[in-house]
Design a protein around this motif. Structure first.
Motif, PDB file in Angstrom:
ATOM      1  N   GLU A   7     -28.120  35.575   8.615  1.00 41.31           N
ATOM      2  CA  GLU A   7     -29.426  35.369   9.262  1.00 41.31           C
ATOM      3  C   GLU A   7     -29.988  33.972   9.072  1.00 41.31           C
ATOM      4  O   GLU A   7     -30.476  33.371  10.030  1.00 41.31           O
ATOM      5  CB  GLU A   7     -30.420  36.438   8.798  1.00 41.31           C
ATOM      6  CG  GLU A   7     -30.151  37.781   9.447  1.00 41.31           C
ATOM      7  CD  GLU A   7     -31.089  38.873   8.973  1.00 41.31           C
ATOM      8  OE1 GLU A   7     -32.207  38.552   8.521  1.00 41.31           O
ATOM      9  OE2 GLU A   7     -30.681  40.034   9.057  1.00 41.31           O
ATOM     10  N   VAL A  10     -28.598  31.253  11.620  1.00 44.63           N
ATOM     11  CA  VAL A  10     -28.845  31.289  13.066  1.00 44.63           C
ATOM     12  C   VAL A  10     -29.554  29.998  13.473  1.00 44.63           C
ATOM     13  O   VAL A  10     -30.470  29.531  12.801  1.00 44.63           O
ATOM     14  CB  VAL A  10     -29.664  32.538  13.463  1.00 44.63           C
ATOM     15  CG1 VAL A  10     -30.088  32.477  14.925  1.00 44.63           C
ATOM     16  CG2 VAL A  10     -28.852  33.805  13.199  1.00 44.63           C
ATOM     17  N   ASP A  11     -29.083  29.395  14.559  1.00 45.31           N
ATOM     18  CA  ASP A  11     -29.558  28.119  15.090  1.00 45.31           C
ATOM     19  C   ASP A  11     -29.195  26.930  14.203  1.00 45.31           C
ATOM     20  O   ASP A  11     -29.750  25.847  14.366  1.00 45.31           O
ATOM     21  CB  ASP A  11     -31.066  28.140  15.366  1.00 45.31           C
ATOM     22  CG  ASP A  11     -31.423  29.072  16.512  1.00 45.31           C
ATOM     23  OD1 ASP A  11     -30.626  29.170  17.471  1.00 45.31           O
ATOM     24  OD2 ASP A  11     -32.490  29.715  16.454  1.00 45.31           O
ATOM     25  N   GLN A  12     -28.250  27.125  13.294  1.00 48.67           N
ATOM     26  CA  GLN A  12     -27.752  26.042  12.439  1.00 48.67           C
ATOM     27  C   GLN A  12     -26.304  25.740  12.817  1.00 48.67           C
ATOM     28  O   GLN A  12     -25.590  26.592  13.323  1.00 48.67           O
ATOM     29  CB  GLN A  12     -27.795  26.455  10.957  1.00 48.67           C
ATOM     30  CG  GLN A  12     -29.158  26.840  10.446  1.00 48.67           C
ATOM     31  CD  GLN A  12     -30.134  25.685  10.453  1.00 48.67           C
ATOM     32  OE1 GLN A  12     -29.795  24.578  10.060  1.00 48.67           O
ATOM     33  NE2 GLN A  12     -31.337  25.941  10.919  1.00 48.67           N
ATOM     34  N   HIS A  13     -25.873  24.512  12.541  1.00 47.10           N
ATOM     35  CA  HIS A  13     -24.465  24.156  12.732  1.00 47.10           C
ATOM     36  C   HIS A  13     -23.647  24.809  11.623  1.00 47.10           C
ATOM     37  O   HIS A  13     -24.004  24.707  10.447  1.00 47.10           O
ATOM     38  CB  HIS A  13     -24.276  22.638  12.694  1.00 47.10           C
ATOM     39  CG  HIS A  13     -24.600  21.984  13.983  1.00 47.10           C
ATOM     40  ND1 HIS A  13     -25.881  21.647  14.341  1.00 47.10           N
ATOM     41  CD2 HIS A  13     -23.810  21.630  15.023  1.00 47.10           C
ATOM     42  CE1 HIS A  13     -25.874  21.099  15.537  1.00 47.10           C
ATOM     43  NE2 HIS A  13     -24.614  21.079  15.978  1.00 47.10           N
ATOM     44  N   VAL A  27     -23.054  25.789  16.901  1.00 45.83           N
ATOM     45  CA  VAL A  27     -24.372  26.295  16.510  1.00 45.83           C
ATOM     46  C   VAL A  27     -24.341  27.820  16.607  1.00 45.83           C
ATOM     47  O   VAL A  27     -24.057  28.369  17.676  1.00 45.83           O
ATOM     48  CB  VAL A  27     -25.483  25.726  17.426  1.00 45.83           C
ATOM     49  CG1 VAL A  27     -26.834  26.300  17.049  1.00 45.83           C
ATOM     50  CG2 VAL A  27     -25.494  24.202  17.364  1.00 45.83           C
ATOM     51  N   LYS A  29     -25.577  31.188  17.344  1.00 42.91           N
ATOM     52  CA  LYS A  29     -26.654  31.735  18.171  1.00 42.91           C
ATOM     53  C   LYS A  29     -26.894  33.215  17.906  1.00 42.91           C
ATOM     54  O   LYS A  29     -27.984  33.719  18.175  1.00 42.91           O
ATOM     55  CB  LYS A  29     -26.359  31.520  19.661  1.00 42.91           C
ATOM     56  CG  LYS A  29     -26.281  30.063  20.063  1.00 42.91           C
ATOM     57  CD  LYS A  29     -27.437  29.237  19.578  1.00 42.91           C
ATOM     58  CE  LYS A  29     -28.715  29.458  20.336  1.00 42.91           C
ATOM     59  NZ  LYS A  29     -29.819  28.600  19.873  1.00 42.91           N
ATOM     60  N   GLU A  40     -22.669  28.212  20.118  1.00 45.43           N
ATOM     61  CA  GLU A  40     -23.031  27.375  21.258  1.00 45.43           C
ATOM     62  C   GLU A  40     -22.618  25.940  20.938  1.00 45.43           C
ATOM     63  O   GLU A  40     -22.585  25.543  19.775  1.00 45.43           O
ATOM     64  CB  GLU A  40     -24.547  27.461  21.471  1.00 45.43           C
ATOM     65  CG  GLU A  40     -25.062  26.721  22.677  1.00 45.43           C
ATOM     66  CD  GLU A  40     -26.555  26.938  22.824  1.00 45.43           C
ATOM     67  OE1 GLU A  40     -26.950  27.616  23.780  1.00 45.43           O
ATOM     68  OE2 GLU A  40     -27.315  26.423  21.977  1.00 45.43           O
ATOM     69  N   ASP A  41     -22.320  25.155  21.971  1.00 45.34           N
ATOM     70  CA  ASP A  41     -21.909  23.751  21.793  1.00 45.34           C
ATOM     71  C   ASP A  41     -20.772  23.644  20.776  1.00 45.34           C
ATOM     72  O   ASP A  41     -20.789  22.781  19.899  1.00 45.34           O
ATOM     73  CB  ASP A  41     -23.092  22.882  21.346  1.00 45.34           C
ATOM     74  CG  ASP A  41     -24.219  22.866  22.358  1.00 45.34           C
ATOM     75  OD1 ASP A  41     -23.916  22.915  23.570  1.00 45.34           O
ATOM     76  OD2 ASP A  41     -25.392  22.811  21.941  1.00 45.34           O
ATOM     77  N   GLU A  73     -22.055  26.722   6.193  1.00 45.57           N
ATOM     78  CA  GLU A  73     -23.056  25.847   6.792  1.00 45.57           C
ATOM     79  C   GLU A  73     -22.510  24.426   6.833  1.00 45.57           C
ATOM     80  O   GLU A  73     -21.826  23.987   5.909  1.00 45.57           O
ATOM     81  CB  GLU A  73     -24.330  25.898   5.957  1.00 45.57           C
ATOM     82  CG  GLU A  73     -25.491  25.160   6.560  1.00 45.57           C
ATOM     83  CD  GLU A  73     -26.772  25.352   5.774  1.00 45.57           C
ATOM     84  OE1 GLU A  73     -27.811  24.883   6.248  1.00 45.57           O
ATOM     85  OE2 GLU A  73     -26.738  25.955   4.693  1.00 45.57           O
TER      86      GLU A  73
END
Length: 98
Positions: A7, A10-13, A27, A29, A40-41, A73
């Motif tokens: 959790e 999320v939204d982290q590389h 990333v 998602k 993503e990406d 991470e």
């Protein structure tokens, strides 16, 4: 892997090492109860002892949970400073369960 461990990512590389030895960066998602990941990406980093690291663009990518060996991470600052043209490394071998 427990959902609570993913959790905060999320939204982290993140960097994902798959059971077949691939290194996929992107990333995070989303994920589900079976640790399927949506990136993503994303791109795959292909390591070689002869040339620099090749980065294959994947875009939006789903990785099945049963194919994931490690999730970590990614420090974007340190990652941006790497010169992938100069890095030489053996490709990772597949994970084997005995």
């Amino acid at each position: 892997m427990a959902q609570s461990a993913l959790e905060p990512l999320v939204d982290q590389h993140i960097s994902v090492i798959t059971n077949d030895g691939r290194n996929i960066v992107g990333v995070l998602k989303g994920f589900d109860q079976t640790t399927n990941l949506i990136l993503e990406d994303s791109h795959e980093r292909v390591y070689s002892t002869k040339s620099g690291v090749e980065q294959l663009v994947l875009g939006l990518y789903v990785i099945r949970g049963d194919n994931i060996a490690v999730v970590g991470e990614l420090d974007e600052e340190l990652d941006a400073d790497l010169d992938f043209e100069k890095i030489r490394a053996q490709p990772l071998k597949p994970v084997t369960h005995q």
